[in-house]
Design a protein around this motif. Sequence first.
Motif, short mmCIF file in Angstrom:
data_model
loop_
_atom_site.label_atom_id
_atom_site.label_comp_id
_atom_site.label_asym_id
_atom_site.label_seq_id
_atom_site.Cartn_x
_atom_site.Cartn_y
_atom_site.Cartn_z
N GLU A 150 0.84 -1.21 0.00
CA GLU A 150 0.00 0.00 0.00
C GLU A 150 0.86 1.25 0.00
O GLU A 150 0.57 2.24 -0.69
N LEU A 151 1.94 1.20 0.79
CA LEU A 151 2.86 2.35 0.83
C LEU A 151 3.49 2.58 -0.55
O LEU A 151 3.58 3.71 -1.03
N ASP A 152 3.90 1.48 -1.19
CA ASP A 152 4.52 1.60 -2.51
C ASP A 152 3.54 2.15 -3.54
O ASP A 152 3.90 2.98 -4.38
N ALA A 153 2.29 1.70 -3.44
CA ALA A 153 1.27 2.20 -4.38
C ALA A 153 1.06 3.70 -4.16
O ALA A 153 0.99 4.48 -5.11
N PHE A 154 0.98 4.09 -2.90
CA PHE A 154 0.81 5.50 -2.55
C PHE A 154 1.98 6.33 -3.07
O PHE A 154 1.81 7.38 -3.70
N ALA B 236 10.15 9.79 -5.04
CA ALA B 236 11.34 9.16 -5.59
C ALA B 236 11.72 7.90 -4.82
O ALA B 236 12.36 7.01 -5.36
N SER B 237 11.32 7.83 -3.56
CA SER B 237 11.71 6.66 -2.76
C SER B 237 10.68 6.41 -1.67
O SER B 237 9.89 7.29 -1.32
N ARG B 238 10.71 5.20 -1.12
CA ARG B 238 9.87 4.88 0.03
C ARG B 238 10.17 5.80 1.20
O ARG B 238 9.27 6.23 1.91
N SER B 239 11.47 6.06 1.41
CA SER B 239 11.85 6.89 2.55
C SER B 239 11.18 8.25 2.48
O SER B 239 10.66 8.76 3.48
N GLU B 240 11.18 8.82 1.27
CA GLU B 240 10.60 10.15 1.13
C GLU B 240 9.10 10.11 1.39
O GLU B 240 8.55 11.00 2.05
N ALA B 241 8.45 9.08 0.87
CA ALA B 241 7.01 8.93 1.09
C ALA B 241 6.72 8.77 2.58
O ALA B 241 5.84 9.44 3.12
N LEU B 242 7.48 7.93 3.23
CA LEU B 242 7.26 7.66 4.65
C LEU B 242 7.50 8.90 5.50
O LEU B 242 6.76 9.20 6.43
N ASP C 208 7.02 11.98 4.61
CA ASP C 208 5.88 12.87 4.46
C ASP C 208 4.66 12.38 5.23
O ASP C 208 3.93 13.16 5.82
N VAL C 209 4.46 11.05 5.23
CA VAL C 209 3.33 10.48 5.96
C VAL C 209 3.49 10.77 7.46
O VAL C 209 2.54 11.20 8.12
N VAL C 210 4.69 10.57 7.96
CA VAL C 210 4.94 10.80 9.39
C VAL C 210 4.79 12.29 9.72
O VAL C 210 4.16 12.66 10.72
N ARG C 211 5.33 13.15 8.86
CA ARG C 211 5.23 14.60 9.05
C ARG C 211 3.75 15.04 9.10
O ARG C 211 3.36 15.81 9.97
N ASP C 212 2.96 14.53 8.17
CA ASP C 212 1.53 14.87 8.13
C ASP C 212 0.83 14.42 9.39
O ASP C 212 0.02 15.14 9.96
N PHE C 213 1.16 13.22 9.82
CA PHE C 213 0.52 12.68 11.01
C PHE C 213 0.87 13.54 12.23
O PHE C 213 0.00 13.91 13.01
N LEU C 214 2.15 13.87 12.37
CA LEU C 214 2.57 14.66 13.53
C LEU C 214 1.97 16.07 13.47
O LEU C 214 1.58 16.63 14.49
N ALA C 215 1.88 16.62 12.26
CA ALA C 215 1.28 17.95 12.11
C ALA C 215 -0.19 17.91 12.51
O ALA C 215 -0.69 18.83 13.15
N SER C 216 -0.89 16.82 12.16
CA SER C 216 -2.31 16.74 12.50
C SER C 216 -2.49 16.61 14.01
O SER C 216 -3.47 17.10 14.56
N ARG C 217 -1.54 15.99 14.69
CA ARG C 217 -1.63 15.91 16.15
C ARG C 217 -1.44 17.29 16.78
O ARG C 217 -2.12 17.66 17.72
N ALA C 218 -0.47 18.04 16.23
CA ALA C 218 -0.19 19.37 16.77
C ALA C 218 -1.38 20.31 16.56
O ALA C 218 -1.53 21.31 17.25
N ALA C 219 -2.23 19.95 15.59
CA ALA C 219 -3.36 20.83 15.25
C ALA C 219 -4.35 20.95 16.40
O ALA C 219 -5.19 21.83 16.40
N ASP C 220 -4.29 20.07 17.38
CA ASP C 220 -5.22 20.16 18.50
C ASP C 220 -4.60 20.85 19.71
O ASP C 220 -5.18 20.85 20.78
#
Length: 155
Positions: free
Chosen positions: A15-19, A26-32, A34-46
């Motif tokens: 699923e990660l590779d498809a995303f 360019a790479s799994r690392s870059e995708a991952l 961004d996913v982690v960054r988005d998740f942490l940002a959404s936590r900070a939003a509260d």
Amino acid sequence: MQRVTISIDDDLLSELDAFAGERGYASRSEALRDVVRDFLASRAADSDERCVATVSYVYDHERRDLSRRLAQLHHDHHHLSLATLHVHLDHHDCLEIGVLRGKASDVRALANAVTSQTGVRHGRLDVIPESRLPHIHHEHGGHSHGGDGRGDEHA
Ligand code: NI
């Protein structure tokens, strides 16, 4: 940057590779990352942290009183509402994107008030905590942006 090894289920990895493929990473690392960054940002939003954010939504401008109520909400919170982009999508629907800035909990409350109006659809809030914007300095005692010796990054 550090290198870490993680274990991950085959299904989750595909699923990660498809995303990553869909988004053009360019790479799994870059995708991952961004996913982690988005998740942490959404936590900070509260939290009480300061943030910049966009709230986007679609509404029918002919619906009784709705345009006026939306404008009123932005005016009532002019200290949070920096700008609004308005696009007339067709004869009925308008897309608006509001740029907000302030305490994350206040920004979220305003976004909720806007997107929960009857007749507002596709409401979405995206929050970027200021702590994730390394060149923003919080004590603006004048106009000095970036106090890290690197000068103005906006040139
Ligand atoms: Ni319009």
